[in-house]
Design a protein around this motif. Sequence first.
Motif, short mmCIF file in Angstrom:
data_model
loop_
_atom_site.label_atom_id
_atom_site.label_comp_id
_atom_site.label_asym_id
_atom_site.label_seq_id
_atom_site.Cartn_x
_atom_site.Cartn_y
_atom_site.Cartn_z
N ARG A 25 0.57 -1.50 -0.12
CA ARG A 25 -0.41 0.40 -0.06
C ARG A 25 0.80 1.54 -0.77
NH1 ARG A 25 -5.71 0.33 1.05
NH2 ARG A 25 -6.42 -2.03 1.67
N LEU A 26 1.75 1.31 1.18
CA LEU A 26 2.29 2.70 0.67
C LEU A 26 3.75 2.90 -0.54
CD1 LEU A 26 4.29 2.36 4.51
CD2 LEU A 26 2.54 3.83 3.75
N ASN A 27 3.53 1.78 -0.55
CA ASN A 27 4.50 1.74 -2.22
C ASN A 27 4.11 2.60 -3.30
OD1 ASN A 27 7.22 0.26 -1.58
ND2 ASN A 27 6.61 -1.95 -2.03
N ARG A 28 2.16 2.07 -3.62
CA ARG A 28 1.42 2.29 -4.52
C ARG A 28 1.34 3.87 -3.87
NH1 ARG A 28 -1.35 -2.68 -3.51
NH2 ARG A 28 -2.34 -1.66 -1.92
N ILE A 29 1.10 4.47 -2.66
CA ILE A 29 1.01 5.87 -1.89
C ILE A 29 2.15 6.85 -2.81
CG2 ILE A 29 1.21 7.39 -0.85
CD1 ILE A 29 -0.80 4.55 0.87
N GLU A 30 3.36 6.04 -2.43
CA GLU A 30 4.56 6.71 -3.09
C GLU A 30 5.17 7.34 -4.25
OE1 GLU A 30 8.83 6.25 -2.10
OE2 GLU A 30 8.35 4.15 -2.26
N GLY A 31 4.20 5.88 -5.12
CA GLY A 31 4.25 5.81 -6.15
C GLY A 31 2.87 6.76 -7.17
N GLN A 32 1.85 7.00 -5.97
CA GLN A 32 0.68 8.09 -7.23
C GLN A 32 1.05 9.67 -6.40
OE1 GLN A 32 -1.55 6.16 -4.32
NE2 GLN A 32 -3.29 6.94 -5.78
N ILE A 33 1.61 9.91 -5.13
CA ILE A 33 2.77 11.01 -4.74
C ILE A 33 3.80 11.44 -5.80
CG2 ILE A 33 4.65 12.02 -3.43
CD1 ILE A 33 1.65 11.74 -2.45
N ARG A 34 4.75 10.88 -6.54
CA ARG A 34 5.60 10.70 -7.97
C ARG A 34 4.97 11.25 -8.73
NH1 ARG A 34 8.55 6.26 -5.65
NH2 ARG A 34 7.45 4.91 -7.33
N GLY A 35 3.90 10.53 -9.25
CA GLY A 35 3.27 11.18 -10.17
C GLY A 35 2.57 12.43 -10.25
N ILE A 36 2.04 12.59 -8.90
CA ILE A 36 1.50 14.67 -8.35
C ILE A 36 2.60 14.97 -8.82
CG2 ILE A 36 1.25 15.71 -6.76
CD1 ILE A 36 -0.99 13.27 -5.82
N LYS A 37 3.94 14.90 -8.45
CA LYS A 37 4.88 16.27 -8.37
C LYS A 37 5.25 16.00 -10.03
CE LYS A 37 9.92 16.15 -7.75
NZ LYS A 37 11.38 15.27 -6.42
N GLY A 38 5.28 14.35 -10.68
CA GLY A 38 5.31 15.11 -12.31
C GLY A 38 4.17 15.73 -12.45
N MET A 39 3.38 15.65 -12.14
CA MET A 39 1.74 16.85 -12.70
C MET A 39 3.25 17.96 -12.69
SD MET A 39 -1.29 14.61 -11.52
CE MET A 39 -2.88 15.68 -12.88
N VAL A 40 2.51 18.66 -11.43
CA VAL A 40 3.25 19.91 -11.04
C VAL A 40 4.35 20.34 -12.01
CG1 VAL A 40 4.05 21.40 -9.22
CG2 VAL A 40 1.79 19.99 -8.48
N GLU A 41 5.38 19.68 -12.16
CA GLU A 41 6.48 20.07 -12.87
C GLU A 41 6.01 19.66 -14.53
OE1 GLU A 41 10.09 17.24 -9.87
OE2 GLU A 41 9.23 16.47 -12.06
N LYS A 42 5.02 19.44 -14.55
CA LYS A 42 5.01 19.09 -16.24
C LYS A 42 3.77 20.49 -16.51
CE LYS A 42 6.49 14.65 -17.62
NZ LYS A 42 5.26 13.27 -17.19
N ASN A 43 3.46 21.03 -15.26
CA ASN A 43 2.03 22.42 -15.42
C ASN A 43 1.10 21.78 -15.61
OD1 ASN A 43 4.12 24.31 -15.21
ND2 ASN A 43 5.24 24.03 -16.59
N ALA A 44 0.82 20.65 -14.98
CA ALA A 44 -0.98 19.70 -15.88
C ALA A 44 -1.86 21.17 -15.05
CB ALA A 44 -1.09 19.03 -14.38
N TYR A 45 -2.61 20.90 -15.33
CA TYR A 45 -4.07 21.38 -14.81
C TYR A 45 -4.11 20.90 -13.63
CZ TYR A 45 -8.52 23.85 -16.00
OH TYR A 45 -9.98 24.58 -16.08
N CYS A 46 -4.88 21.98 -12.76
CA CYS A 46 -5.33 22.74 -11.48
C CYS A 46 -6.12 21.38 -11.21
CB CYS A 46 -5.88 23.60 -10.61
SG CYS A 46 -4.35 24.29 -10.78
N PRO A 47 -7.31 21.03 -11.57
CA PRO A 47 -8.05 20.17 -11.32
C PRO A 47 -7.57 18.70 -11.30
CG PRO A 47 -8.79 21.75 -12.21
CD PRO A 47 -7.94 22.02 -12.47
N ASP A 48 -6.64 18.51 -12.03
CA ASP A 48 -6.59 17.21 -12.54
C ASP A 48 -5.53 16.92 -11.51
OD1 ASP A 48 -7.74 16.95 -15.02
OD2 ASP A 48 -6.32 18.01 -15.97
N ILE A 49 -4.61 16.90 -10.67
CA ILE A 49 -4.02 17.39 -10.00
C ILE A 49 -4.37 17.37 -8.91
CG2 ILE A 49 -2.06 18.04 -8.04
CD1 ILE A 49 -1.36 20.41 -10.66
N LEU A 50 -6.10 18.13 -8.29
CA LEU A 50 -6.08 17.95 -7.18
C LEU A 50 -6.99 16.05 -7.15
CD1 LEU A 50 -8.05 21.84 -6.86
CD2 LEU A 50 -6.82 20.63 -5.31
#
Length: 100
Positions: A25-50
Motif C-alpha cells: 500500500r505504501l509503495n503504491r501511495i509513494e508512486g501516486q505522490i511521484r505522479g503528482i509531483k510529475g504533474m506539477v513539474e509538467k504544469n498540469a491543469y489544477c483540477p487534474d492534480i487535485l
Amino acid sequence: MEEKCEFCHKTKERSEEEYKKLINRLNRIEGQIRGIKGMVEKNAYCPDILIQSAAVTAALNAFNRELLSNHIRTCVSDDIRNGNNEVIEELVATLQKLMK
C-alpha cells in the motif's frame, strides 16, 4: 519483522502477510505522490492534480484503516486480555488524532 522505529516508543512484530500488505500500500501511495509531483513539474491543469491528490488521500485513509484494524485485533486486544487497560486511553488518543 520486529524493527525499532526512531519515532515510536514501542515496536510490534507483524506477520509476513501484514507486513507485505502494508508495504505494498505504501509503495503504491509513494508512486501516486511521484505522479503528482510529475504533474506539477509538467504544469498540469489544477483540477487534474487535485483529483490525483484526492486519490492519495483515499489511499492513505485505506492504509490507516487497515493498520488501525490490525492494531485493535492484535495489540489492543492482547493488552486488554493481559490486564493493561491503559491501551484503551492510547487508542482513544490515537483515534482523536486521526479524526482531526
